[in-house]
Write a protein that holds these residues in place. Structure first.
Motif, PDB file in Angstrom:
ATOM      1  N   THR A 145      28.608  33.296  38.717  1.00  0.00           N
ATOM      2  CA  THR A 145      29.785  34.024  38.246  1.00  0.00           C
ATOM      3  C   THR A 145      29.400  34.648  36.917  1.00  0.00           C
TER       4      THR A 145
ATOM      5  N   GLU B  84      28.730  35.652  33.384  1.00  0.00           N
ATOM      6  CA  GLU B  84      28.991  34.825  32.214  1.00  0.00           C
ATOM      7  C   GLU B  84      29.564  35.609  31.034  1.00  0.00           C
ATOM      8  N   GLY B  85      29.408  36.931  31.029  1.00  0.00           N
ATOM      9  CA  GLY B  85      29.905  37.730  29.909  1.00  0.00           C
ATOM     10  C   GLY B  85      29.256  37.359  28.592  1.00  0.00           C
TER      11      GLY B  85
ATOM     12  N   ARG C 171      34.816  28.089  39.733  1.00  0.00           N
ATOM     13  CA  ARG C 171      35.910  27.817  38.801  1.00  0.00           C
ATOM     14  C   ARG C 171      36.036  26.339  38.457  1.00  0.00           C
TER      15      ARG C 171
ATOM     16  N   CYS D 287      40.697  32.994  34.325  1.00  0.00           N
ATOM     17  CA  CYS D 287      39.315  33.083  33.851  1.00  0.00           C
ATOM     18  C   CYS D 287      38.677  34.424  34.218  1.00  0.00           C
TER      19      CYS D 287
ATOM     20  N   THR E 150      38.383  37.110  31.556  1.00  0.00           N
ATOM     21  CA  THR E 150      37.690  36.712  30.331  1.00  0.00           C
ATOM     22  C   THR E 150      36.238  37.173  30.292  1.00  0.00           C
ATOM     23  N   ILE E 151      35.714  37.670  31.401  1.00  0.00           N
ATOM     24  CA  ILE E 151      34.337  38.166  31.382  1.00  0.00           C
ATOM     25  C   ILE E 151      34.188  39.325  30.403  1.00  0.00           C
TER      26      ILE E 151
ATOM     27  N   THR F 293      32.902  34.569  29.583  1.00  0.00           N
ATOM     28  CA  THR F 293      33.685  33.944  30.637  1.00  0.00           C
ATOM     29  C   THR F 293      34.029  32.509  30.250  1.00  0.00           C
TER      30      THR F 293
END
Length: 407
Positions: free
Chosen positions: A35, A37-38, A356, A384, A387-388, A394
């Protein structure tokens, strides 16, 4: 070939016991799914990214997967994504070493975003199976040429070589979610009249070509897996029947050590993958103004569909693949309880993947393995997801405080 059923002599594995993924020994059968992570604002590995994966590695996960490692500049979802190459190799090696010190293994999701790429952000136009408009960049996405496909295949090989040199244990080839390979698989996105379009055998050529080329490059130095779709969740996407046939093709090629069974489309129907609540307001607020404006239209408002959450929501479709192939499979989709993990093992799945659940509780696997909990506490609010795009990267907004380290 068919998978063993519950009445066969197959010993049901313990999900928390050591196992092998291809040539790679792992401490248990749990996987942190990829997923975004940003945490790579400059397209480089940061300490924030390393800490993100260290949290779940210290928390007991068997394999943690680094997301969205692009094989080419136009294959990034946006400009902050890491492109595999000599300049990103040192950071990747530093991260692999840190993860190995915890006893976990590290996987890299190797991909080309195709039509999911934001050409305006990347500064280079995206490519796909067929020409189409991009809702992300408001540009036209061009149809990939034969030269593009040869170049991208070489780029996958080059990217695989980088990750092997960096010390990664597993390469996950991204073949789902309307990324480039997935755009070829979906008949609604692939309108080609040449040998890359039409019947599934043609639409699957790029996937099989990439998997074969990568395996020939890496041999048994690492495990090679693929993330594939059980159903894209939109008209013209990959159906479950086609997913079964595609899995059989990949098994017959003998190039992969496992398949991770996913679904949905990052471009057409993302909530088909996530299920649960759709955080429309939060998502709109986090997007660039152009996309935010588009989300206010009727088409935009329908983008985040609502699908009720249920534990292991891909299980029924995944069992159809399990019945059709004998190769190792990873079950994905809302897995949060020991009961579901054990049931997956009983049904013949070899690994369970979580996203998640371990974002909310990085130490969930340790809790479940020790019997301190039987279920995670994630409520699948999906807050969530937006939030990336945040400065923190994230994270689960339900957790109080900025620290995502194991508590």
């Amino acid at each position: 070939m068919t998978a063993p059923d519950a009445d066969s002599a197959r010993a049901v594995p313990d999900v928390f016991a050591p196992a092998h993924l291809g040539p790679v020994p792992v401490r248990n059968r749990t996987v942190k799914a990829a997923t975004f992570e940003g945490a790579t604002p400059e397209g480089q590995v940061t300490q924030q990214l390393i800490d993100y994966h260290l949290a779940v590695a210290r928390g007991g996960i068997g394999i943690t997967t680094v997301a969205y490692l692009a094989v080419a500049p136009e294959g990034r979802t946006h400009r902050e994504v890491i492109v595999l190459g000599e300049d990103t190799l040192p950071g990747l090696a530093r991260m692999a070493e840190a993860i190995h010190e915890t006893g976990a293994r590290i996987a890299g999701q190797v991909g080309h975003a195709g039509p999911v790429a934001n050409g305006r952000s990347n500064g280079v136009k995206a490519i796909a199976a067929s020409r189409m408009p991009s809702p992300l960049s408001m540009q036209m996405i061009r149809s990939a040429t034969e030269a593009d496909l040869a170049r991208v295949t070489r780029a996958y090989v080059d990217g695989a070589r980088v990750l092997v040199r960096a010390g990664f244990d597993v390469l996950e080839l991204h073949m789902a979610h309307s990324y480039l390979i997935s755009s070829f698989l979906a008949p609604g996105l692939n309108r080609r009249k040449d040998g890359w379009g039409g019947p599934l055998e043609n639409r699957a050529k790029l996937a099989r070509q990439v998997a074969r080329a990568v395996r020939e490059e890496v041999g048994d130095a690492v495990a090679v897996t693929a993330k594939v779709s059980l159903s894209d969740g939109f008209k013209g996407g990959v159906t479950t029947a086609e997913a079964v046939e595609f899995a059989q093709m990949l098994e017959s090629d003998g190039t992969l050590d496992a398949l991770q069974l996913s679904g949905g489309s990052s471009l057409m129907n993302p909530m088909y993958l996530f299920r649960g609540e759709a955080p429309v307001k939060e998502f709109a607020a986090s997007m660039p103004w152009l996309v935010r404006t588009g989300m206010k239209t009727p088409v935009g408002r329908s983008f985040l569909k609502v699908y009720p959450y249920e534990e292991a929501y891909f299980l029924e479709k995944a069992q159809q693949v399990r019945a059709a192939v004998s190769m190792p499979l990873m079950l994905l989709g809302g897995i949060t309880t020991t009961e579901t993990m054990e049931r997956a093992m009983e049904l013949g799945f070899d690994f369970v993947a979580m996203g998640r659940a371990v974002l909310r509780e990085p130490d969930l696997v340790n809790k479940l393995a020790a019997g301190r909990a039987t279920s995670g506490v994630c409520v699948h609010c999906n807050r969530c997801m937006p939030t990336i795009y945040s400065d923190r990267g994230t994270h689960c907004p339900v957790i109080a405080g900025p620290d995502l380290a194991v508590r």
